[in-house]
Design an enzyme around this catalytic site. Sequence first.
Site, PDB file in Angstrom:
ATOM      1  N   ASP A 303       0.864  -1.177   0.000  1.00  0.00           N
ATOM      2  CA  ASP A 303       0.000   0.000   0.000  1.00  0.00           C
ATOM      3  C   ASP A 303       0.904   1.231   0.000  1.00  0.00           C
ATOM      4  O   ASP A 303       1.572   1.474   0.989  1.00  0.00           O
ATOM      5  CB  ASP A 303      -0.947   0.006   1.199  1.00  0.00           C
ATOM      6  N   GLU A 501      12.879   1.097   6.761  1.00  0.00           N
ATOM      7  CA  GLU A 501      11.874   0.120   6.279  1.00  0.00           C
ATOM      8  C   GLU A 501      11.985  -0.087   4.779  1.00  0.00           C
ATOM      9  O   GLU A 501      11.599  -1.117   4.257  1.00  0.00           O
ATOM     10  CB  GLU A 501      10.459   0.585   6.628  1.00  0.00           C
TER      11      GLU A 501
HETATM   12  O1  LIG Z   1      -0.782   3.263   7.989  1.00  0.00           O
HETATM   13  C1  LIG Z   1      -0.637   2.965   6.651  1.00  0.00           C
HETATM   14  C2  LIG Z   1      -0.379   1.509   6.390  1.00  0.00           C
HETATM   15  O2  LIG Z   1       0.733   1.095   7.212  1.00  0.00           O
HETATM   16  C3  LIG Z   1       1.076  -0.275   7.158  1.00  0.00           C
HETATM   17  O3  LIG Z   1       1.708  -0.581   5.922  1.00  0.00           O
HETATM   18  C4  LIG Z   1       3.105  -0.454   5.812  1.00  0.00           C
HETATM   19  O4  LIG Z   1       3.819  -0.892   6.953  1.00  0.00           O
HETATM   20  C5  LIG Z   1       3.634  -2.264   7.345  1.00  0.00           C
HETATM   21  C6  LIG Z   1       4.519  -2.520   8.538  1.00  0.00           C
HETATM   22  O5  LIG Z   1       5.877  -2.493   8.159  1.00  0.00           O
HETATM   23  C7  LIG Z   1       3.917  -3.222   6.179  1.00  0.00           C
HETATM   24  O6  LIG Z   1       3.492  -4.500   6.528  1.00  0.00           O
HETATM   25  C8  LIG Z   1       3.197  -2.769   4.907  1.00  0.00           C
HETATM   26  O7  LIG Z   1       3.655  -3.568   3.848  1.00  0.00           O
HETATM   27  C9  LIG Z   1       3.525  -1.306   4.635  1.00  0.00           C
HETATM   28  O8  LIG Z   1       2.929  -0.866   3.448  1.00  0.00           O
HETATM   29  C10 LIG Z   1      -0.138  -1.184   7.310  1.00  0.00           C
HETATM   30  O9  LIG Z   1       0.220  -2.526   7.078  1.00  0.00           O
HETATM   31  C11 LIG Z   1      -1.253  -0.783   6.372  1.00  0.00           C
HETATM   32  O10 LIG Z   1      -2.376  -1.597   6.531  1.00  0.00           O
HETATM   33  C12 LIG Z   1      -1.613   0.655   6.690  1.00  0.00           C
HETATM   34  O11 LIG Z   1      -2.726   1.053   5.941  1.00  0.00           O
END
Ligand SMILES: OC[C@H]1O[C@H](O[C@H]2O[C@H](CO)[C@@H](O)[C@H](O)[C@H]2O)[C@H](O)[C@@H](O)[C@@H]1O
Length: 577
Positions: A303, A501
């Site tokens: 996302d 990240e």
């Molecule tokens: O708050 C926005 C989004 O944050 C997360 O996504 C991002 O971080 C996660 C943790 O590292 C990772 O799993 C994901 O691939 C990243 O894009 C969350 O997982 C999203 O649902 C949220 O909308």
Amino acid sequence: MESKSDLSSSELPQDQIYCYGELLHTVQMAHLFADSKTFVDRKLKNTPAETIANFQTFMAAKNNSPTQDEIREFVENNFDDLGKEFVPWEPTDWVEHPAFIDNINDPDLKQWGVDLNAIWKDLGRKMIDDVHANPHFYSIIPVDNPVIVPGGRFIEFYYWDSYWIIRGLLYSQMTHTARGMLENFMSIVRRFGFIPNGGRIYYAQRSQPPLLAAMIKSYVEFTKDTQFAVQSLEVLEHEFEYWMNNHTVQAKGYNVCAYGGISPGPRPESYREDIETSKAFVTDAEKEEHYAELKAAAESGMDFSSRWFINDKGEQTGDLTHLKTRSIVPVELNAILHWNAKIIAEFYRLAGNNSKAEEYENKAAKILEAIEAVHWNEEAGVWLDYDLINNKSRNYFVPTNLAPLWTMSYNLNDTEKISKSVLKYIEKLELDKYPGGVPNTLYRTGEQWDFPNVWPPMQYLLIKGLENLGTQESKELSVKWGHRWVKSNFQAYSETRAMFEKYDAERFGGHGGGGEYDVQKGFGWSNGVIIEFLDKYGRNITLPGNGGNDGGKLKMWSVIGITAIAVIAVVVGRLLI
Ligand SMILES: OC[C@H]1O[C@H](O[C@H]2O[C@H](CO)[C@@H](O)[C@H](O)[C@H]2O)[C@H](O)[C@@H](O)[C@@H]1O
């Protein structure tokens, strides 16, 4: 075991604060916090019912139009500060000098390995007893064992991140912590029917790429605890069936899976951002479709990305209003499900249950057939996502186009052919030319899962996939990219003392950016991938400053250096004669 439909009907009292409703809308739209996630992570000071009653009294007193300052005051009176649900925790199985450090020759990389191992202590989180006694005061999902979190704004577990975190823990000899996280996930599947995107109730209406079976397989490979594999079967089977029953779509006459959330409304943790993009749509029904696409993209873990855009011409250019995640059949999801079926079959063999093993081998074979028919594209020479709206393959680069190499989801008799074909694809797209790693897509949109961002789990997928493929050429490229990834991450670390990240394909040692939040440091999956790679490549990498080769640049300086020494020697020699 409780089923998903039981779950969706089992409403939690705090859902009406953290997941939907007037209070959530009012606070998130007041833009009190730079990051929308901050509000939904704060603990309640009173019960959910009291908080809602306080909110109604507050709104009535302000004629339903409070100012931003008044809303801020309401929040401060009714919500605690961030992080109240955790106590400081140092993993009990942490060791100062895990064996992987001994596999590193270069002194600077060795010290880096020591530093990365120490970061596990910063990323550990243990819940306070009150979370278990009074769960309705929190948005956190209670789990019995401490977890390692990604870091930065991500202070709870994330599903797919945990695959690389757990592998890193295993290489760091922290098997007890890894086991605890696996048991948490198993208890979550028993309670929820599946694993939410992350450890908050507002993530509980969508999942992430289903890697629990692969995590357990990693654990069993490290510990040889085959009993645990057998014990996990009921949960793994349940999770597998959850995906097959709730995410199946039809493509080219085959049953395949796609991402897709099940809840109405904007993402609670990015509420204002979703309302903003939904303004491009007129009707409530269109807005709801848009929210569902956003959540499906979040479920994919990517996302956001142009990977999920389908514009009027059936192409991937556009913006978030073109998200059509639910209509794109993703290569890696089907490859991972194929992997799940194979692992479940293998664990059933360990359990001595051959008929169940055969049942899952058959399921794996069916998924494999669908992957070959729907995703393999002879012309492109690789697997591609499939567009259900225009009934065509999407010939755009994403690392997941090579996911079947990682999960071994291809006919092994075709290895030579696939190797030639995939390497030609890599050459044609010039994927080897980026100093900071292979980008997630080749399109620059400003979204975080687009060019030039490079993501650790995707580098891992490519490097491991090429290694698995096992031909001379694929293994050479795998090692080349593995070394480059280690060196580039090390460069970023030496400049900033931080692990990020995401990174930057265009800059050796550069970190990523873009998207809806600032780049985060920590960072669980980045550390996990590097620890594994230090174990694997550490004996063979020497940094330029320590006598190693950094490619062309170093060769040039060596030639200049040797020539200079030779000239000096000749001059000194002549002077002495
Ligand atoms: O708050 C926005 C989004 O944050 C997360 O996504 C991002 O971080 C996660 C943790 O590292 C990772 O799993 C994901 O691939 C990243 O894009 C969350 O997982 C999203 O649902 C949220 O909308």
